[in-house]
Write a protein that holds these residues in place. Structure first.
Motif, PDB file in Angstrom:
ATOM      1  N   ALA A   5       1.725  14.034  17.322  1.00 45.94           N
ATOM      2  CA  ALA A   5       0.659  14.733  16.601  1.00 45.94           C
ATOM      3  C   ALA A   5      -0.677  14.484  17.298  1.00 45.94           C
ATOM      4  O   ALA A   5      -0.861  13.464  17.959  1.00 45.94           O
ATOM      5  CB  ALA A   5       0.584  14.240  15.158  1.00 45.94           C
ATOM      6  N   VAL A   6      -1.586  15.419  17.118  1.00 51.50           N
ATOM      7  CA  VAL A   6      -2.940  15.276  17.660  1.00 51.50           C
ATOM      8  C   VAL A   6      -3.693  14.226  16.837  1.00 51.50           C
ATOM      9  O   VAL A   6      -3.667  14.259  15.604  1.00 51.50           O
ATOM     10  CB  VAL A   6      -3.678  16.631  17.633  1.00 51.50           C
ATOM     11  CG1 VAL A   6      -5.133  16.474  18.010  1.00 51.50           C
ATOM     12  CG2 VAL A   6      -2.982  17.627  18.553  1.00 51.50           C
ATOM     13  N   ALA A   7      -4.347  13.306  17.511  1.00 55.51           N
ATOM     14  CA  ALA A   7      -5.096  12.244  16.834  1.00 55.51           C
ATOM     15  C   ALA A   7      -6.328  12.817  16.127  1.00 55.51           C
ATOM     16  O   ALA A   7      -6.985  13.720  16.644  1.00 55.51           O
ATOM     17  CB  ALA A   7      -5.522  11.183  17.850  1.00 55.51           C
ATOM     18  N   ASP A   8      -6.628  12.279  14.960  1.00 55.60           N
ATOM     19  CA  ASP A   8      -7.792  12.734  14.184  1.00 55.60           C
ATOM     20  C   ASP A   8      -9.087  12.641  14.984  1.00 55.60           C
ATOM     21  O   ASP A   8      -9.945  13.517  14.892  1.00 55.60           O
ATOM     22  CB  ASP A   8      -7.935  11.920  12.894  1.00 55.60           C
ATOM     23  CG  ASP A   8      -6.864  12.249  11.867  1.00 55.60           C
ATOM     24  OD1 ASP A   8      -6.197  13.295  12.010  1.00 55.60           O
ATOM     25  OD2 ASP A   8      -6.688  11.445  10.929  1.00 55.60           O
ATOM     26  N   THR A   9      -9.236  11.575  15.775  1.00 54.82           N
ATOM     27  CA  THR A   9     -10.471  11.418  16.538  1.00 54.82           C
ATOM     28  C   THR A   9     -10.635  12.539  17.562  1.00 54.82           C
ATOM     29  O   THR A   9     -11.768  12.907  17.884  1.00 54.82           O
ATOM     30  CB  THR A   9     -10.530  10.062  17.264  1.00 54.82           C
ATOM     31  OG1 THR A   9      -9.352   9.908  18.054  1.00 54.82           O
ATOM     32  CG2 THR A   9     -10.654   8.921  16.280  1.00 54.82           C
ATOM     33  N   SER A  10      -9.534  13.092  18.037  1.00 56.66           N
ATOM     34  CA  SER A  10      -9.619  14.212  18.980  1.00 56.66           C
ATOM     35  C   SER A  10     -10.092  15.475  18.276  1.00 56.66           C
ATOM     36  O   SER A  10     -10.879  16.247  18.826  1.00 56.66           O
ATOM     37  CB  SER A  10      -8.268  14.448  19.648  1.00 56.66           C
ATOM     38  OG  SER A  10      -7.901  13.329  20.427  1.00 56.66           O
ATOM     39  N   ILE A  11      -9.627  15.672  17.061  1.00 56.95           N
ATOM     40  CA  ILE A  11     -10.068  16.828  16.273  1.00 56.95           C
ATOM     41  C   ILE A  11     -11.571  16.702  15.990  1.00 56.95           C
ATOM     42  O   ILE A  11     -12.317  17.681  16.050  1.00 56.95           O
ATOM     43  CB  ILE A  11      -9.249  16.938  14.970  1.00 56.95           C
ATOM     44  CG1 ILE A  11      -7.770  17.217  15.320  1.00 56.95           C
ATOM     45  CG2 ILE A  11      -9.802  18.024  14.061  1.00 56.95           C
ATOM     46  CD1 ILE A  11      -6.823  17.082  14.156  1.00 56.95           C
ATOM     47  N   GLU A  12     -12.022  15.479  15.740  1.00 55.85           N
ATOM     48  CA  GLU A  12     -13.445  15.232  15.499  1.00 55.85           C
ATOM     49  C   GLU A  12     -14.264  15.409  16.784  1.00 55.85           C
ATOM     50  O   GLU A  12     -15.395  15.915  16.735  1.00 55.85           O
ATOM     51  CB  GLU A  12     -13.630  13.843  14.909  1.00 55.85           C
ATOM     52  CG  GLU A  12     -13.025  13.726  13.511  1.00 55.85           C
ATOM     53  CD  GLU A  12     -12.813  12.304  13.050  1.00 55.85           C
ATOM     54  OE1 GLU A  12     -13.348  11.372  13.689  1.00 55.85           O
ATOM     55  OE2 GLU A  12     -12.110  12.112  12.053  1.00 55.85           O
TER      56      GLU A  12
END
Length: 166
Positions: free
Chosen positions: A16-23
């Motif tokens: 899964a894509v890490a939350d920090t990357s989405i941020e």
């Protein structure tokens, strides 16, 4: 001279894509809307099934799939980001302020002779100067850094930027 584009490195964990990357993409989206540029998301993975839907804030997704990317090693990430910095010429490369970002960001900055700012929680522009607000001493102090260099490496503090709505 740097372009008005902003680049975000995308970390993955357990498929899964890490939350920090989405941020980081959200921070890049905010800045690209001010500069008239694009957001370029860079995803390196050994997993052909990593979802790209969470990267909704990116205008372009550069997906590099290679089985040799299994496990963590900074060298392939550095090689790709250095190449893209030269070919895409972004204003900044954003990474999450994670163990990967803290490893890759300073190495990338040193190789590209670019400033690195950790724990970024606010970004703005003053003319062509990038102004970065970051925290130090566990968030007890805020530092405002003015960056005139053409390329900056920015490590985004977790939960500092709201993800782009899907």
């Amino acid at each position: 001279m740097s372009s008005p584009d902003w680049m975000a490195y995308v970390e993955t964990s357990r498929g899964a894509v890490a939350d920090t990357s989405i941020e980081a993409i959200a921070a890049a989206r905010e800045m690209a809307s001010r500069t008239g540029g694009q957001v370029i998301a860079v995803l390196l993975t050994d997993d052909p099934d990593v979802p790209t839907e969470p990267l909704v804030g990116a205008d372009r997704v550069l997906l590099i799939h290679d089985p040799r990317l299994a496990g963590y090693a900074p060298e392939p990430i550095l090689a790709v980001l250095m190449h893209l910095a030269a070919t895409e010429n972004p204003r900044a490369i954003l990474l999450g302020s994670t163990s990967v970002g803290l490893d890759v960001g300073p190495l990338l900055g040193a190789k590209l002779n670019s400033p690195v700012v950790n724990a970024c929680q606010e970004l703005s522009l003053d003319g062509s100067t990038l102004v970065v607000t970051s925290s130090i001493y566990g968030g007890k102090l805020l530092v405002e850094t003015e960056i005139t260099a053409e390329l900056a490496i920015l490590l985004v503090l977790p939960s500092a930027f709201q993800p782009v709505d899907q």
